[in-house]
Design an enzyme around this catalytic site. Structure first.
Site, PDB file in Angstrom:
ATOM      1  N   ASP A 131       3.049  -5.539  -3.916  1.00 26.48           N
ATOM      2  CA  ASP A 131       2.575  -4.180  -4.189  1.00 26.48           C
ATOM      3  C   ASP A 131       2.678  -3.288  -2.952  1.00 26.48           C
ATOM      4  O   ASP A 131       2.829  -2.066  -3.052  1.00 26.48           O
ATOM      5  CB  ASP A 131       1.114  -4.203  -4.637  1.00 26.48           C
ATOM      6  CG  ASP A 131       0.775  -5.289  -5.641  1.00 26.48           C
ATOM      7  OD1 ASP A 131       1.341  -6.397  -5.536  1.00 26.48           O
ATOM      8  OD2 ASP A 131      -0.056  -5.052  -6.527  1.00 26.48           O
TER       9      ASP A 131
ATOM     10  N   ASP B  70      -3.964  -0.620   0.002  1.00 24.15           N
ATOM     11  CA  ASP B  70      -3.694   0.243  -1.152  1.00 24.15           C
ATOM     12  C   ASP B  70      -3.810   1.731  -0.865  1.00 24.15           C
ATOM     13  O   ASP B  70      -3.794   2.539  -1.805  1.00 24.15           O
ATOM     14  CB  ASP B  70      -4.635  -0.132  -2.302  1.00 24.15           C
ATOM     15  CG  ASP B  70      -4.319  -1.501  -2.883  1.00 24.15           C
ATOM     16  OD1 ASP B  70      -3.149  -1.736  -3.207  1.00 24.15           O
ATOM     17  OD2 ASP B  70      -5.247  -2.321  -3.006  1.00 24.15           O
TER      18      ASP B  70
END
Length: 405
Positions: A179, A116
């Site tokens: 993602d 992330d």
């Protein structure tokens, strides 16, 4: 003849007026001022000690829950502050954005705990660099890209998402989540700014491998693909945060729309433009009337299932850019119109937080299978909402979709 000519001109003017209205569905400035007002309330109530990054206001609550810099959503609040600075030009927002961004600095130099880093650092320092040119931000971003690159597997061809045991991921096999497509933007940027071609090649490899393995024949996506870490072969597709492995999880599909639009922008490879349209079209075809998706398109409790405003905000932002990249004018018009309609709905009393709490939006869903952040206000919904609004304002001003205001 004069009357016929007059009728023709009148009809033409009516058509032109109607066409113009479809490009200007929302008075952008009042909506952006609303965001400034809401963010001002949030900023005034923040803790003076860490954790101090607002993440979620749960359904039925009125106050934010806060996270520290290691949380995967930590970049969205500073990123939102940078967009507020871009819109207002108020140096007070710049000061806040800088301060909250710098809290994340250790992520650039610590061992990567997950993929992330793009969300965390490009939304914060990336927007800061774009708006200020601060060389310190550039140094941090380049270091972050190198850290992210340590998760890349040459055997698989993708970045490892969770370098730790996660249920149903068959650890220590290699897992990649949808993602992760968003985090490629950091690698593309770094490759152009001193990080080297290896980072570009990693990003292209990840996008290509994901395109091959992450999608069903109808172009709906899995949330996760698990690969054999030694051979690179696909083991299985899993929809970890969705209703079922065969379902289209709304936010996962929105990440795909955004990610492949961005990948085409950075590579100019027509395969990615074609694919961005395919994953967008299946999403648009299955939307409910108000264009805000249910959290998963296959939830059997629809129309009583929770909505996900965050997926709508991500998609609206992506479609605005995609509308400037496609060559087919009718397709471009469709994408821009749909994006504006989504923003129009998100800006209504049904989805703006207004007096309910200090966030921008309500009715987002984080991880329903875990009963986590269901029908809540979430920081990434607010981030992509204001990003989409800023992008639309640029287009209405006749600027490129990624230009600074």
């Amino acid at each position: 003849m004069p009357s016929s000519r007059f009728t023709f001109v009148l009809v033409l003017l009516v058509c032109l007026c109607s066409f113009t209205l479809t490009w200007d569905r929302i008075p952008i400035d009042p909506v952006l001022r609303y965001c400034v007002q809401q963010a001002s309330k949030t900023a005034a109530s923040l803790p003076t000690t860490q954790p101090n990054l607002p993440r979620t206001i749960l359904n039925g609550k009125t106050t934010w829950t806060y996270v520290g810099y290691k949380d995967w959503t930590s970049g969205f609040w500073p990123g939102t502050l940078w967009y507020l600075y871009e819109y207002t030009k108020d140096p007070r927002w710049k000061t806040k954005a800088d301060s909250f961004s710098r809290e994340l600095t250790p992520l650039a130099y610590q061992k990567a705990i997950d993929h992330d880093l793009g969300f965390q650092m490009y939304c914060s320092f990336g927007n800061g660099l774009r708006l200020t040119g601060d060389s310190a931000y550039k140094k941090i971003l380049l270091a972050t890209a190198d850290t992210l690159a340590t998760l890349f597997s040459p055997k698989v061809g993708t970045i490892l998402s969770w370098p730790r045991p996660v249920p149903n991921m068959e650890w220590p096999q290699h897992n990649t989540i949808m993602d992760n497509m968003i985090n490629l933007e950091l690698l593309f940027w770094a490759a152009k700014n001193g990080g080297g071609k290896r980072l570009y090649d990693m990003a292209v490899s990840h996008a290509t491998t994901t395109m091959k393995n992450h999608f069903r024949p109808d172009y709906t996506s899995y949330h996760v693909v698990v690969y054999d870490r030694d051979t690179g072969k696909k083991i299985k597709g899993v929809t970890h945060q969705g209703y079922a492995d065969k379902s289209m999880w709304a936010r996962g599909q929105s990440w795909a729309i955004y990610g492949y639009t961005m990948t085409y922008r950075e590579t100019k490879d027509p395969r990615f433009l074609d694919f961005a349209q395919k994953v967008s079209d299946v999403y648009l075809q299955r939307l409910p009337k108000d264009l805000i998706p249910y959290w998963d398109f296959s939830d059997p409790t629809i129309p009583n299932a929770p909505k996900d405003a965050s997926a709508a905000a991500v998609t609206a932002s992506a479609l605005l850019e995609l509308s400037t990249l496609v060559k087919d004018k009718s397709k471009a018009a469709l994408y821009r119109t749909k994006a504006e309609q989504m923003l129009e709905t998100l800006s209504s009393a049904n989805y703006q937080s207004r007096q309910v709490n200090d966030a921008f939006l309500v009715h987002s869903t984080g991880h329903k299978p875990n009963n986590s952040e269901v029908d809540a206000s979430i920081n990434y919904a607010d981030y992509y909402y204001i990003e989409a609004l800023i992008r639309l304002k640029r287009l209405q001003l006749g600027k490129p979709v990624l230009a600074n205001l």
